[in-house]
Design a protein around this motif. Structure first.
Motif, mmCIF file in Angstrom:
data_model
loop_
_atom_site.group_PDB
_atom_site.id
_atom_site.type_symbol
_atom_site.label_atom_id
_atom_site.label_comp_id
_atom_site.label_asym_id
_atom_site.label_seq_id
_atom_site.Cartn_x
_atom_site.Cartn_y
_atom_site.Cartn_z
ATOM 1 N N HIS A 85 -2.787 -7.292 0.831
ATOM 2 C CA HIS A 85 -1.533 -6.873 1.452
ATOM 3 C C HIS A 85 -0.424 -7.867 1.084
ATOM 4 O O HIS A 85 -0.371 -8.979 1.613
ATOM 5 C CB HIS A 85 -1.699 -6.775 2.976
ATOM 6 C CG HIS A 85 -2.746 -5.779 3.391
ATOM 7 N ND1 HIS A 85 -2.655 -4.440 3.074
ATOM 8 C CD2 HIS A 85 -3.902 -5.928 4.086
ATOM 9 C CE1 HIS A 85 -3.708 -3.812 3.557
ATOM 10 N NE2 HIS A 85 -4.485 -4.682 4.170
ATOM 11 N N LYS A 87 3.427 -8.827 1.175
ATOM 12 C CA LYS A 87 4.567 -8.495 2.025
ATOM 13 C C LYS A 87 5.839 -8.215 1.237
ATOM 14 O O LYS A 87 6.619 -7.329 1.571
ATOM 15 C CB LYS A 87 4.807 -9.622 3.031
ATOM 16 C CG LYS A 87 3.692 -9.769 4.067
ATOM 17 C CD LYS A 87 4.017 -10.867 5.069
ATOM 18 C CE LYS A 87 2.914 -10.997 6.115
ATOM 19 N NZ LYS A 87 3.207 -12.078 7.100
ATOM 20 N N ASN A 88 6.096 -9.011 0.189
ATOM 21 C CA ASN A 88 7.316 -8.850 -0.596
ATOM 22 C C ASN A 88 6.955 -8.730 -2.079
ATOM 23 O O ASN A 88 6.972 -9.723 -2.817
ATOM 24 C CB ASN A 88 8.256 -10.039 -0.375
ATOM 25 C CG ASN A 88 9.638 -9.804 -0.950
ATOM 26 O OD1 ASN A 88 9.798 -9.105 -1.955
ATOM 27 N ND2 ASN A 88 10.654 -10.398 -0.339
ATOM 28 N N ARG A 139 2.512 -3.292 -2.612
ATOM 29 C CA ARG A 139 2.129 -3.836 -1.304
ATOM 30 C C ARG A 139 0.614 -3.874 -1.132
ATOM 31 O O ARG A 139 0.097 -4.621 -0.297
ATOM 32 C CB ARG A 139 2.759 -3.010 -0.180
ATOM 33 C CG ARG A 139 4.273 -3.182 -0.082
ATOM 34 C CD ARG A 139 4.848 -2.546 1.168
ATOM 35 N NE ARG A 139 6.294 -2.733 1.226
ATOM 36 C CZ ARG A 139 6.893 -3.810 1.699
ATOM 37 N NH1 ARG A 139 6.156 -4.801 2.178
ATOM 38 N NH2 ARG A 139 8.214 -3.913 1.708
#
Length: 343
Positions: free
Chosen positions: A33, A35-36, A61
């Motif tokens: 995962h 985030k950015n 993502r």
């Protein structure tokens, strides 16, 4: 600050020849995962561009999918950079069986919605809840088990030139097409069979293993490292090789030979052949299988219409392509109506 490739493929090829240094073709992926993704993308590009890394990298993502060419002399620095990123530390690197210094000629790092397009819109599906990873030895044992169902998670043009014996090879153009088809075909065996999957390097069957677990299949396995790592382990451990033909790869090499079996046919004359080419007409660029005789006869083209275009002066060819999107035939990968011997 340079965040994009600035050299053409021709310029890069000339630099590689001038450098005279060996390069390593490799790939890796990791579901995680992020985030950015855009910030992570920029960091990766800046770091790898300094090391003269080339390749095609997708970041989303849900993780990263990378196919790369790294100067052999920079491999240690490249590996140290990966290990400095927490979720990429000790990530498995699939080193190509057959090396080519020009397997990639540009560094392209792109942010995508997903690293493997799956067509799914299900917030309850967790791609990290994967099936059981197995090595080559365990994989061979599973293939000998009568309760095993083996599924090739690649597309038809990949399995056409090579696949594991007795594997189900879905007749699909994309990964997203395969998921619902396989689920429907095998739904009666969610409880009583071992579902074993494989792909080129592991990324597609890892997502598929999580998907089928999500759909209620009880015993789900995937070949760790895919066909690339399987081949390496078979050779290192002197195991029985159950793969026949070539392994399709997504770089300039197009395939690695795993066994001497030729299981495909020239799409133009029908003789045994497993060599993929792109049509010499840049406005077509169709991927198809062509033998040496047909390549000479057709001047590397898929059709007489493309031969006529290739015979024109280059500037006229460019004028014909201007403002036109490449035909969708390129994505049909050998299903074009101009080919007589289609799969």
């Amino acid at each position: 600050m340079q965040l994009y490739n600035t050299l053409s493929a021709k310029e890069r090829a000339a630099l590689i020849e001038k450098a005279g240094q060996d390069r390593l073709t490799l790939s890796f992926y990791k579901y995680h995962h992020i985030k950015n993704p855009q910030l992570f993308r920029n960091h990766m590009f800046l770091s790898w561009n300094e090391m003269d890394v080339l390749g095609r990298i997708y970041i989303a993502r849900e993780g990263i999918n990378a196919q790369l060419s790294v100067p052999a002399g920079n491999f240690k620095a490249f590996k140290e950079h990966l290990d400095s990123i927490s979720f990429l530390e000790n990530v498995r690197l699939n080193i190509a069986i057959e090396q080519d210094n020009k397997s990639f000629l540009k560094l392209k790092v792109k942010v995508r919605h997903k690293i493997v397009a799956d067509g799914l819109d299900d917030d309850t599906f967790d791609v990290t809840d994967k099936g059981v990873h197995v090595n080559a030895e365990k994989f061979n044992e599973l293939l000998d088990d009568p309760d095993t169902i083996l599924v090739d998670m690649r597309n038809h043009y990949e399995s056409e030139i090579g696949h594991f014996r007795n594997a189900i090879t879905p007749d699909v153009d994309t990964f997203r097409d395969s998921l619902p088809i396989i689920e429907d075909d095998l739904k009666a065996h969610k409880e009583d069979k071992k579902l074993v999957m494989y792909c080129t390097g592991g990324i597609r069957c890892e997502k598929a293993s999580a998907y089928f677990r999500h759909k209620g299949f009880k015993e789900v396995y995937q070949l760790e490292g895919g066909i690339i790592e399987y081949t390496r382990q078979v050779e290192a451990k002197n195991l029985d090789n159950k793969f026949i033909g070539k392994n399709f790869v997504f770089d300039e090499r197009r395939a690695e030979r795993i066994s001497e079996d030729v299981i495909a046919h020239c799409h133009q004359c029908g003789k045994p052949c497993d060599t993929h080419v792109n049509c010499a007409n840049e406005g077509c660029h169709l991927l198809f299988i062509q033998c040496e005789e047909c390549a000479e006869k057709m001047n590397g083209c898929c059709s007489e219409a493309c031969m006529d275009i290739v015979a024109l002066p280059y500037e006229e060819q460019k004028a014909l392509r201007k403002g036109r999107y490449k035909s969708n035939n390129i994505f049909k990968k050998g299903r074009s109506e101009v080919l007589k011997f289609k799969p």
